[in-house]
Design an enzyme around this catalytic site. Structure first.
Site, PDB file in Angstrom:
ATOM      1  N   THR A 239      37.199 -22.419 -23.370  1.00 57.00           N
ATOM      2  CA  THR A 239      37.786 -21.692 -24.492  1.00 57.00           C
ATOM      3  C   THR A 239      37.084 -20.355 -24.654  1.00 57.00           C
ATOM      4  O   THR A 239      35.852 -20.287 -24.632  1.00 57.00           O
ATOM      5  CB  THR A 239      37.656 -22.531 -25.783  1.00 57.00           C
ATOM      6  OG1 THR A 239      38.343 -23.758 -25.569  1.00 57.00           O
ATOM      7  CG2 THR A 239      38.247 -21.805 -26.974  1.00 57.00           C
ATOM      8  N   CYS A 327      12.250 -10.483 -18.500  1.00 63.09           N
ATOM      9  CA  CYS A 327      12.169 -11.804 -17.875  1.00 63.09           C
ATOM     10  C   CYS A 327      10.832 -12.021 -17.187  1.00 63.09           C
ATOM     11  O   CYS A 327      10.385 -13.137 -17.034  1.00 63.09           O
ATOM     12  CB  CYS A 327      13.283 -11.984 -16.857  1.00 63.09           C
ATOM     13  SG  CYS A 327      14.634 -10.853 -17.076  1.00 63.09           S
TER      14      CYS A 327
END
Ligand SMILES: *Cc1c(COP(=O)(O)O)cnc(C)c1O
Length: 395
Positions: A239, A327
């Site tokens: 969705t 990161c």
């Protein structure tokens, strides 16, 4: 505490107020599933179509070629893994660079170790630019994909994307670019640049987190990445993130509309900051290309400094910066990007990335430079290496 000075816009950005306003009704008012048939759900469906059109307009392309993902990392993974699976009967060779984001590099490592891919990691020059002759030399009859980032997230270097696209096209090889840092900062035309696939992410352009897209040129036979429902033309099930797509579309439209004025202002402040840092702090150097550079990126190394200590002391003054990419900070390995452009290990450790936004002011930068001068001086005063160095130079 003093006010927050946020200079880490390469890590993420603030959602712009107009973007947030556009999103809000799609949480509580128009919450229908775009796949449902009743009239109420049409609002959601229309919103997804509009967002897709806004993104397509920003790339000068068709909305049918935009596939929403859950972010830049997913788009990068999809581009590489699914292209490899779809084209491996043609060849198993992929060309990329040593300075890509880990979403590309770690995906390449996976393909190499687990799927039988052969990867060439191109060197870059001292400014972080790919050498086109080396790219041409790396091409073999087995090469199915070239993946070169549009602009680097650490040092801001912008690649000669048009030339790389031309080389890829001449050899009949697919060309993917990780444009997460470039989209919304520099004009991009996927047709003019011969780009077959392009990754981008909402939260890097004053949009929401957790939404991205992969542009896939019509005719590229890439496999579906998430199996399930028929969303995203059956290529990426699930969705739709309706508020995310609405916000992303609004952010892309805003980024293009404000690009000229915003980046002109950022470039002026960027160069002001670079100039102050490299002239007022001794034993410092700019990393990345001076000209082929993202409008908001500053990356400077200070010798005899430990980057993490510098970041912590900046934080105590309300200044947010980064020592590598978000990161990798937290790990002690120096940045792979700085090593690739030839910065020595110990110098790479003392590097600082400051990335501006359209809200950054000259006063913010003056405050930052003044604090940084004190911090660098303080940290050097405690460094035995610096002490040795000064002693040698006084003899
Ligand atoms: C931030 C970034 C990504 C990852 O995007 P996410 O949406 O955070 O997954 C990939 N590539 C580059 C160059 C980036 O700067």
């Amino acid at each position: 505490m003093s006010k927050l000075i946020y200079l880490d816009n390469a890590a993420t950005t603030k959602t712009a107020p107009e973007v947030l306003d556009a999103m809000l009704p799609y949480f509580s008012e128009y919450y229908g599933n775009p796949s449902s048939i009743y009239d109420f759900a049409q609002k959601s469906k229309e919103a997804v179509t509009k967002g897709r059109q806004q993104i397509a307009d920003a790339l000068n392309t068709r909305k049918e070629d935009i596939y929403f993902t859950a972010g830049g990392s997913e788009a990068d993974n999809w581009a590489l893994k699914a292209t490899f699976e779809a084209y491996k009967s043609k060849g198993n060779h992929i060309i990329t660079t040593k300075i890509e984001h880990h979403a590309i590099l770690h995906t390449c490592e996976y393909l190499e170790k687990e799927r039988g891919a052969k990867i060439t990691y191109l060197d870059v020059d001292e400014n972080g630019v790919v050498r086109l002759d080396e790219l041409e030399k790396a091409i073999t009859p087995e090469t199915i994909l070239i993946s070169v980032m549009f602009a680097n997230n650490e040092i801001g270097t912008i690649q000669p994307i048009k030339e790389i696209g031309r080389i890829a096209k001449e050899h009949g090889i697919l060309f993917h670019t990780d444009a997460v840092q470039a989209f919304g900062q520099v004009p991009i035309d996927v047709d003019e640049y011969n780009i077959d696939m392009l990754s981008s992410s909402g939260h890097k352009i004053n949009g929401p987190k957790g939404i991205g897209f992969l542009y896939i040129r019509k005719g590229v036979k890439i496999k579906s990445f998430v199996h399930g429902g028929a969303q995203e033309r059956k290529r990426r099930a699930g969705t739709e993130n309706v508020p995310g797509i609405v916000g992303y579309g609004a952010a892309a439209e805003r980024a293009v509309r404000t690009m000229k004025e915003r980046t002109a202002k950022e470039i002026e402040l960027r160069d002001y900051l670079i100039n102050r840092l490299t002239t007022e702090i001794p034993y410092s150097r700019l990393n990345g290309d001076k000209v082929r550079r993202l409008p908001n990126n500053v990356n400077v190394s200070f010798q005899f400094i430990e980057g993490e200590s510098m970041l912590l002391m900046l934080d105590q003054n309300g200044i947010c910066g980064s020592s590598g990419s978000a990161c990798t900070s937290g790990s002690l390995d120096p940045s792979h990007v700085l090593l690739a452009i030839g910065v020595p290990h110990e110098v790479a450790h003392g590097s600082l990335r400051l990335t501006l936004s359209d809200e950054t002011t000259k006063e913010d930068l003056d405050f930052t430079v003044d604090k940084l001068k004190e911090i660098v001086q303080y940290l050097r005063s405690m460094s035995p290496l610096y002490e040795d160095f000064i002693k040698k130079h006084q003899q």
